[in-house]
Motif scaffolding. Structure first.
Motif, PDB file in Angstrom:
ATOM      1  N   TRP A 349      34.455  40.939  43.163  1.00 23.24           N
ATOM      2  CA  TRP A 349      34.569  42.390  43.179  1.00 23.24           C
ATOM      3  C   TRP A 349      36.039  42.756  43.345  1.00 23.24           C
ATOM      4  O   TRP A 349      36.779  42.020  44.016  1.00 23.24           O
ATOM      5  CB  TRP A 349      33.756  42.950  44.338  1.00 23.24           C
ATOM      6  CG  TRP A 349      33.737  44.450  44.400  1.00 23.24           C
ATOM      7  CD1 TRP A 349      32.859  45.291  43.811  1.00 23.24           C
ATOM      8  CD2 TRP A 349      34.676  45.276  45.105  1.00 23.24           C
ATOM      9  NE1 TRP A 349      33.178  46.593  44.093  1.00 23.24           N
ATOM     10  CE2 TRP A 349      34.302  46.620  44.890  1.00 23.24           C
ATOM     11  CE3 TRP A 349      35.816  45.025  45.881  1.00 23.24           C
ATOM     12  CZ2 TRP A 349      35.000  47.698  45.423  1.00 23.24           C
ATOM     13  CZ3 TRP A 349      36.529  46.090  46.409  1.00 23.24           C
ATOM     14  CH2 TRP A 349      36.104  47.410  46.188  1.00 23.24           C
ATOM     15  N   PRO A 350      36.557  43.853  42.828  1.00 19.68           N
ATOM     16  CA  PRO A 350      35.868  44.887  42.055  1.00 19.68           C
ATOM     17  C   PRO A 350      35.907  44.601  40.554  1.00 19.68           C
ATOM     18  O   PRO A 350      36.632  43.719  40.107  1.00 19.68           O
ATOM     19  CB  PRO A 350      36.677  46.140  42.380  1.00 19.68           C
ATOM     20  CG  PRO A 350      38.078  45.625  42.526  1.00 19.68           C
ATOM     21  CD  PRO A 350      37.943  44.261  43.175  1.00 19.68           C
ATOM     22  N   GLU A 351      35.154  45.400  39.808  1.00 18.76           N
ATOM     23  CA  GLU A 351      35.148  45.312  38.363  1.00 18.76           C
ATOM     24  C   GLU A 351      35.813  46.552  37.767  1.00 18.76           C
ATOM     25  O   GLU A 351      35.672  47.656  38.293  1.00 18.76           O
ATOM     26  CB  GLU A 351      33.724  45.185  37.819  1.00 18.76           C
ATOM     27  CG  GLU A 351      33.070  43.851  38.144  1.00 18.76           C
ATOM     28  CD  GLU A 351      31.740  43.669  37.421  1.00 18.76           C
ATOM     29  OE1 GLU A 351      31.324  44.613  36.716  1.00 18.76           O
ATOM     30  OE2 GLU A 351      31.143  42.594  37.554  1.00 18.76           O
ATOM     31  N   VAL A 352      36.547  46.336  36.681  1.00 15.79           N
ATOM     32  CA  VAL A 352      37.194  47.426  35.961  1.00 15.79           C
ATOM     33  C   VAL A 352      36.760  47.341  34.505  1.00 15.79           C
ATOM     34  O   VAL A 352      36.998  46.319  33.846  1.00 15.79           O
ATOM     35  CB  VAL A 352      38.738  47.332  36.075  1.00 15.79           C
ATOM     36  CG1 VAL A 352      39.386  48.469  35.280  1.00 15.79           C
ATOM     37  CG2 VAL A 352      39.173  47.386  37.532  1.00 15.79           C
ATOM     38  N   ASN A 353      36.117  48.386  34.021  1.00 17.25           N
ATOM     39  CA  ASN A 353      35.610  48.408  32.645  1.00 17.25           C
ATOM     40  C   ASN A 353      34.719  47.198  32.351  1.00 17.25           C
ATOM     41  O   ASN A 353      34.815  46.576  31.292  1.00 17.25           O
ATOM     42  CB  ASN A 353      36.766  48.455  31.643  1.00 17.25           C
ATOM     43  CG  ASN A 353      37.584  49.728  31.769  1.00 17.25           C
ATOM     44  OD1 ASN A 353      37.031  50.794  32.069  1.00 17.25           O
ATOM     45  ND2 ASN A 353      38.885  49.628  31.549  1.00 17.25           N
ATOM     46  N   GLN A 355      34.782  44.292  33.655  1.00 21.15           N
ATOM     47  CA  GLN A 355      35.410  42.988  33.817  1.00 21.15           C
ATOM     48  C   GLN A 355      35.986  42.859  35.213  1.00 21.15           C
ATOM     49  O   GLN A 355      36.615  43.788  35.729  1.00 21.15           O
ATOM     50  CB  GLN A 355      36.523  42.803  32.778  1.00 21.15           C
ATOM     51  CG  GLN A 355      37.132  41.402  32.750  1.00 21.15           C
ATOM     52  CD  GLN A 355      38.163  41.265  31.642  1.00 21.15           C
ATOM     53  OE1 GLN A 355      39.131  42.005  31.574  1.00 21.15           O
ATOM     54  NE2 GLN A 355      37.953  40.300  30.766  1.00 21.15           N
ATOM     55  N   THR A 356      35.760  41.712  35.832  1.00 17.42           N
ATOM     56  CA  THR A 356      36.296  41.479  37.171  1.00 17.42           C
ATOM     57  C   THR A 356      37.811  41.590  37.165  1.00 17.42           C
ATOM     58  O   THR A 356      38.475  41.036  36.291  1.00 17.42           O
ATOM     59  CB  THR A 356      35.881  40.086  37.677  1.00 17.42           C
ATOM     60  OG1 THR A 356      34.459  39.985  37.661  1.00 17.42           O
ATOM     61  CG2 THR A 356      36.371  39.855  39.086  1.00 17.42           C
ATOM     62  N   LEU A 357      38.379  42.286  38.141  1.00 18.64           N
ATOM     63  CA  LEU A 357      39.816  42.518  38.184  1.00 18.64           C
ATOM     64  C   LEU A 357      40.602  41.208  38.211  1.00 18.64           C
ATOM     65  O   LEU A 357      41.648  41.094  37.571  1.00 18.64           O
ATOM     66  CB  LEU A 357      40.165  43.368  39.413  1.00 18.64           C
ATOM     67  CG  LEU A 357      41.623  43.829  39.536  1.00 18.64           C
ATOM     68  CD1 LEU A 357      42.003  44.716  38.360  1.00 18.64           C
ATOM     69  CD2 LEU A 357      41.829  44.580  40.855  1.00 18.64           C
ATOM     70  N   LEU A 358      40.079  40.225  38.928  1.00 22.04           N
ATOM     71  CA  LEU A 358      40.773  38.937  39.045  1.00 22.04           C
ATOM     72  C   LEU A 358      40.115  37.871  38.168  1.00 22.04           C
ATOM     73  O   LEU A 358      40.066  36.695  38.528  1.00 22.04           O
ATOM     74  CB  LEU A 358      40.778  38.475  40.507  1.00 22.04           C
ATOM     75  CG  LEU A 358      41.493  39.389  41.509  1.00 22.04           C
ATOM     76  CD1 LEU A 358      41.446  38.781  42.905  1.00 22.04           C
ATOM     77  CD2 LEU A 358      42.938  39.649  41.100  1.00 22.04           C
ATOM     78  N   HIS A 359      39.636  38.276  36.990  1.00 15.44           N
ATOM     79  CA  HIS A 359      38.868  37.336  36.155  1.00 15.44           C
ATOM     80  C   HIS A 359      39.667  36.106  35.765  1.00 15.44           C
ATOM     81  O   HIS A 359      39.107  35.024  35.574  1.00 15.44           O
ATOM     82  CB  HIS A 359      38.366  38.042  34.890  1.00 15.44           C
ATOM     83  CG  HIS A 359      39.432  38.434  33.926  1.00 15.44           C
ATOM     84  ND1 HIS A 359      40.174  39.602  34.066  1.00 15.44           N
ATOM     85  CD2 HIS A 359      39.892  37.818  32.807  1.00 15.44           C
ATOM     86  CE1 HIS A 359      41.033  39.679  33.079  1.00 15.44           C
ATOM     87  NE2 HIS A 359      40.895  38.621  32.304  1.00 15.44           N
ATOM     88  N   ARG A 360      40.998  36.214  35.648  1.00 14.28           N
ATOM     89  CA  ARG A 360      41.810  35.056  35.269  1.00 14.28           C
ATOM     90  C   ARG A 360      41.754  33.947  36.313  1.00 14.28           C
ATOM     91  O   ARG A 360      42.045  32.786  36.017  1.00 14.28           O
ATOM     92  CB  ARG A 360      43.273  35.469  35.067  1.00 14.28           C
ATOM     93  CG  ARG A 360      43.521  36.443  33.928  1.00 14.28           C
ATOM     94  CD  ARG A 360      44.985  36.766  33.829  1.00 14.28           C
ATOM     95  NE  ARG A 360      45.768  35.639  33.354  1.00 14.28           N
ATOM     96  CZ  ARG A 360      47.084  35.495  33.567  1.00 14.28           C
ATOM     97  NH1 ARG A 360      47.739  36.384  34.295  1.00 14.28           N
ATOM     98  NH2 ARG A 360      47.721  34.455  33.095  1.00 14.28           N
TER      99      ARG A 360
END
Length: 477
Positions: A349-353, A355-360
């Motif tokens: 968490w959190p998600e933006v649009n 996609q997870t903000l720290l998805h990388r």
């Protein structure tokens, strides 16, 4: 925080240690609850340490040596121990820069330098993710401090220590070379800092002794890191293409890296550098920023490439700030310094649009575990040409017993794994190939050997496993 004790020339050290220790301790606590996976570069640096050498594909060796020492002493290769040195090294850097400020300015500037530096945005990030910038930081700061001490006191020991620190900084990241033009310019604008020819030679000797193993390694390995640096510069090989928009974007990014108010103070300090000490700090700080600004105009430049600017730059910025400005800058920096570790604890968490903000920084371990489980089930070694896949496979699979290979390079290897862990020539038998495109061995598409559930950084990337014969690689070529 800064208090009346700072009015004394000797009153900065105890409160500075208290501030830095408090911030560093909280960072280590947050790091223990960090839920992100090692990034591709972090996993690569760890892997370097498992294969001792005097140089590596893209960087000098000190970060690999450091991570090997820390993880061996800890008895664990967990992400916490791989990343732990970051917060500690930045804490040490803050105190060294404070000592530099105390010598050039006064105790109040010294204490504020420690407080401002340890909360800078790039320091907050560098305390969460281990990087070569972070390993370079205390040695770069040490070189500045001992250079000033040698100029002011003329002591041979300080001069030699300046060279040793500069060499160690260079062994962490080649950006430490900016110390050389900085030192030359400093003695021109601040004659009181001239170390004398004997001490200058001692500095050069110390620097040369430390970097000699890496220089020799490069000369015996086809100048590998030089070639990689030319790849990064880009326009050296392909020609220049002026990009003023990219240069403006890079300059804007520095207000994020260094903090908006701190960066504004730094630029104001360049304008107001009227005393010899301020001019010396300015000329130590300017070369990295100027060079990378030009690079951003001619080719690509990442936001962290000018970090070497902000060691002397922090002292300069703090020195020219008024009291209110310092408090505001500290408050802004603290917002970032608190937000970043909180995000790593709350991940995914959190998600933006959507996609997870720290998805990388997520999904890497999970993907490797799926690949390794499939490889064990099939009884096969794993092959991939993807650096991100390989980096995490070598880390996550360190005790799996599964052989892991990079695809054989065509021409010059594009990364460390292709350079040193490519599939041996003459290999025969089956392999578990991990690819993002369909595989055809000459008799039609090869059916996938299963489904890999990509999350985080691998969501939607189409990583697919295929069981192939080694001869298929020659057919594909």
């Amino acid at each position: 925080m800064p208090s009346a004790a700072a009015s004394s020339e000797r009153g900065w050290l105890a409160p500075a240690i208290a501030v830095v220790a408090a911030v560093t301790g909280l960072r280590l606590v947050a790091l223990a609850f960090n839920r992100t996976d090692l990034f591709v570069d972090e996993a690569q640096y760890w892997f370097w340490g498992q294969n001792f050498d005097f140089g590596y594909y893209s960087k000098p060796p000190l970060i690999g040596w450091l991570l090997r020492a820390v993880t061996d002493l800890a008895g664990s290769d967990a992400p916490f121990w791989v990343r732990m040195p970051g917060a500690v090294l930045h804490g040490i850097t803050a105190l060294i820069l404070a000592a530099l400020a105390a010598r050039l300015a006064d105790a109040r500037v010294a204490l504020w330098t420690a407080a401002i530096y340890v909360t800078l945005p790039f320091v907050a990030l560098g305390s969460l993710l281990i990087s070569t910038d972070t390993v370079m930081a205390p040695f770069y700061a040490g070189a500045l401090l001992f250079f000033v001490r040698a100029g002011q006191g003329g002591r041979a020991g300080d001069a030699f220590a300046a060279g040793i620190c500069a060499g160690a900084a260079f062994m962490a990241k080649y950006a430490a070379v900016y110390l050389i033009p900085g030192a030359v310019l400093a003695v021109l604008v601040a004659p009181a800092l001239r170390p004398g020819w004997r001490n200058a030679l001692l500095m050069a000797l110390g620097f040369g002794l430390v970097i000699a193993p890496n220089v020799a390694w490069n000369l015996t390995h086809d100048l590998t890191t030089v070639e990689h640096t030319m790849d990064n510069v880009g326009w050296v090989r392909t020609g220049a293409n002026l990009r003023p928009g990219a240069m403006a974007e890079f300059l804007a990014s520095q207000f994020i890296v260094f903090g908006p108010l701190t960066m504004a103070a730094f630029l104001w300090g360049l304008v107001r550098a009227r005393t010899a000490a301020l001019r010396a700090l300015a000329v130590f700080a300017v070369p990295p920023l100027a060079v990378v600004l030009v690079q951003s105009l001619l080719g690509k430049a990442y936001a962290n490439w000018a970090v070497a600017t902000y060691f002397a730059g922090t002292v300069l910025a703090v020195w020219v700030m008024g009291a209110r400005w310092r408090w505001l800058a500290l408050a802004v920096n603290l917002l970032v310094a608190v937000a970043l570790p909180v995000l790593t604890v709350l991940a995914p968490w959190p998600e933006v649009n959507g996609q997870t903000l720290l998805h990388r920084y997520l999904g890497r371990t999970a993907m490797s575990e799926q690949i390794l489980a499939l490889a064990r089930a099939e009884g096969l070694p794993v092959l991939s040409d993807n650096r991100d896949v390989l980096a995490d496979l070598f880390y996550t699979g360190r005790e799996s017993g599964v052989p892991i290979y990079a695809a054989r390079p065509e021409g010059r290897p594009e990364h460390y794994y292709a350079q040193n862990f490519a599939l041996p020539a003459g290999f025969s038998g089956k392999l578990l190939l991990i690819a993002t495109a369909p595989v055809d061995c000459g008799t039609g598409p090869v059916p996938p050997a299963g489904v890999l559930n990509g999350t985080g950084t691998w969501a939607g990337k189409g990583l697919t496993p295929y069981v192939i014969e080694a001869e298929c690689l020659d057919a594909a070529d």
